[in-house]
Design an enzyme around this catalytic site. Structure first.
Site, mmCIF file in Angstrom:
data_model
loop_
_atom_site.group_PDB
_atom_site.id
_atom_site.type_symbol
_atom_site.label_atom_id
_atom_site.label_comp_id
_atom_site.label_asym_id
_atom_site.label_seq_id
_atom_site.Cartn_x
_atom_site.Cartn_y
_atom_site.Cartn_z
ATOM 1 N N SER B 151 0.844 -1.190 0.000
ATOM 2 C CA SER B 151 0.000 0.000 0.000
ATOM 3 C C SER B 151 0.889 1.253 0.000
ATOM 4 O O SER B 151 1.767 1.370 -0.848
ATOM 5 C CB SER B 151 -0.949 -0.038 1.192
ATOM 6 O OG SER B 151 -1.992 0.882 1.021
ATOM 7 N N ASP B 322 -8.447 -6.389 -5.123
ATOM 8 C CA ASP B 322 -8.081 -5.067 -4.611
ATOM 9 C C ASP B 322 -8.620 -4.003 -5.563
ATOM 10 O O ASP B 322 -8.137 -3.880 -6.689
ATOM 11 C CB ASP B 322 -6.557 -4.975 -4.504
ATOM 12 C CG ASP B 322 -6.058 -3.641 -3.939
ATOM 13 O OD1 ASP B 322 -6.872 -2.719 -3.738
ATOM 14 O OD2 ASP B 322 -4.843 -3.543 -3.696
ATOM 15 N N HIS B 355 -7.976 -5.060 -0.815
ATOM 16 C CA HIS B 355 -6.685 -4.412 -0.592
ATOM 17 C C HIS B 355 -5.972 -4.963 0.644
ATOM 18 O O HIS B 355 -4.759 -5.145 0.644
ATOM 19 C CB HIS B 355 -6.898 -2.912 -0.458
ATOM 20 C CG HIS B 355 -5.646 -2.142 -0.237
ATOM 21 N ND1 HIS B 355 -4.666 -2.050 -1.203
ATOM 22 C CD2 HIS B 355 -5.182 -1.443 0.821
ATOM 23 C CE1 HIS B 355 -3.662 -1.320 -0.729
ATOM 24 N NE2 HIS B 355 -3.946 -0.939 0.493
#
EC number: 2.3.1.31
Lengths: 377, 377
Positions: B151, B322, B355
């Site tokens: 991320s 995601d 995610h």
């Protein structure tokens, strides 16, 4: 009641009720703000009910009284359009729970002489439909030629034949779903918490102070608004473009917290302008009704059961970029209609604009609905 | 400094700086909270830097000092794991702008003796990386064996070889992107507006009152949290299931505004517990850094330009569910690496969890990273 033909007829009625609600409570009287366009024919067989979405209203093809903007579905409703006042008697009523003339949290509670606030009963999509049926009774319309709606309007349209199987001949469901998903509920819960976190909300009792929780409502609207647009649509419309600065200078990073990006400025504007025209408590009530919506659950867990008693024809339309109520939700509806032996047309339209596509120019959508309404009984 | 081996070494350093920032401002001194695990070998060639995400911290494999929960990546880091203190000297530092010991808005501004608040300079992902490089200088590490992050951590990992081409040998980028999209920015703007709409925010000057804008921060977290999960994952985890009532009674519609659905209760909990451990101003600053991130823009608009000067090897991993940083964003990175002639491994892993999958059990992810780190120079 206005009689300016550009605006249709702006009407309001106070019905005695009581309206029995799914919660067990009842509402009395029942205020309904609505508009009509065209003329009811002699055998009252040309009535078309338009159902509006969460933040919509009865001003479907007339200028909005607060914003002055054109009606929200002038692309679909008007002379030469699929739903045409020359042929149809068009009715659009503000849903109960809302704030544009129908009973809702801002309405005066006859028991106290004060606005209901959070004492207004929690309502459901089916309750909205029941209120619409009371309005039709008042207007002398036993049976609708068609009921038509997108998004939350599509849920009402689906709920119509399930609740009043013999009172509707044709049902158009656009960009909608038979039940709210966990993700749908999650987004609404963010919005409700944003409103309730605003100290100006005061437990819903903010009307007398005339100082509503606008900041919380704006945040709720911003979060929801993203779900109405596709990622690709946002990229096409805004990308990472910067907001031009005062004096027309090209935008750049400010290294601050102003709205540097166009998409930030757009969202802020969406939030603020929504607060000017909508009641925060109504947003709480209507999102709750949406989250409670699960048409199968109302029929013993079998969606097909909702359509067993009606003879209505159905038209179901989805948009490929709609991720709020994706095409698979429409397919679920279509399968249930097939299982119930109903006549159904289904089409997935292509659009880059996500959920809001049903409100935008879509010649294909107009053709589909025009064709569907012209055929059949 | 704790030396309990379960916790690694909890460290803090005040570096004199100045740290020159992308905004043109500079920061001095530079506080850095960090942890290390394992031992630096003699030629200082076994250092692995772990970069954390937006709401992460340096407690990568040790219990969190506020929540008491295990470190956020114990699945990846520890004895017998792909990143192993027996082989690697593992460093994880709190990013500047954050609130766990590194310089951020809650830090005392030496110019005033008061917390910076919104006087803290706006920082970028590259500024975070520059601060990490200062920490490495302090630790006597010229070159990293690897930099690894998911991320926002992946953005720092990407920024490392672009900013310090000769200081890193291998780069692992998981569930990340080379730039924030309009939709990414939109969600962060909702969060920032939720914080700033909270009257307790007081223009960022809330530290003395010890009464932070928790409600606004909770709403921001709720909105963001939805983007970390997939629609399918939410449906699997919660669906439309009701919260059990007090006394264990099966849940049902309350026809009120309590958390009827499990997903509502879960989100509220996420929001509240986040407020207990995170600083609202830090949330503003770090989301701003994320929204400003556009690695191509820093290199004349050509992403490949970011990778021209490095000899590092890359491993890029995405997850199919995601939708925050979808696989296509990873492909964009891979194409640029190919164009720059870099060695890159790319894999899209399958997961229902969206995610957040990179933080969850994923034997495949562990195998990919283990294999990548064990090969090459």
């Amino acid at each position: 009641m206005s009689s300016d033909p550009r605006f249709g007829l702006r009407r309001h009625v106070t019905l005695p009720g009581p309206l029995a609600l799914d919660s067990g409570a009842s509402l009395s009287p029942v205020e309904i703000g609505y508009e009509t366009y065209g003329t009811l024919n002699e055998d009252a067989s040309n009535a078309v009910l338009i159902c509006h979405a969460l933040t919509g209203d009865q001003h479907v093809a007339s200028d909005h009284p607060i914003t002055g903007k054109p009606g929200w579905w002038t692309r679909m409703i008007g002379p030469g359009k699929p739903i045409d006042p020359a042929r149809h008697f068009i009715i659009c009523s503000n849903v109960i729970g809302s704030c544009m003339g129908s009973s809702g949290p801002a309405t005066i509670d006859p028991a106290t002489g004060e606005p209901f606030g959070m004492a207004f009963p929690v309502i459901t999509i089916r309750d909205m439909v029941r209120a619409q049926a009371m309005l039709l009774d008042h207007l002398g319309i036993r049976r609708l030629q068609a009921v038509v709606g997108g998004s939350m309007g599509g849920m009402q349209a689906l709920s119509w034949p399930a609740t009043f199987p013999t009172r509707v001949g044709a049902v158009v469901v656009i960009a909608s779903t038979s039940r709210h998903s966990a993700q749908n509920i999650a987004y609404h819960e963010v919005g409700r918490q944003a409103i309730m976190a605003d100290p100006k909300w005061r437990g819903g009792d903010y009307y007398a102070a005339n100082d509503p929780p606008s900041a919380g409502l704006a945040v709720a609207r911003m979060a929801a608004h993203i779900t109405y647009l596709s990622e690709a649509g946002l990229t096409e419309k805004f990308g990472r473009r910067f907001q031009a600065r005062e004096g027309g200078e090209a935008g750049a990073k400010s290294f601050g917290f102003d709205a540097d990006f166009q998409v930030e400025s757009y969202l802020r504007h969406q939030g603020l302008s929504f607060s000017d025209r909508f009641d925060a408590n109504s947003y709480l009530y209507i999102t709750r009704a949406l989250d409670y919506f699960d048409l199968a659950e109302e029929h013993g867990g079998m969606l097909a059961g909702a359509f067993r008693d009606t003879q209505a024809r159905f038209c179901v339309v989805s948009f490929d970029s709609d991720w709020l109520y994706p095409t698979r939700e429409s397919r679920t509806i279509v399968k249930a209609l097939n299982a119930a032996g109903r006549h159904v047309s289904f089409v997935e339209l292509s659009s880059p604009f996500g959920h809001d596509a049903f409100l935008l120019d879509s010649p294909e959508l107009n053709r589909v609905i025009d064709g569907f309404l012209r055929t059949g009984g």
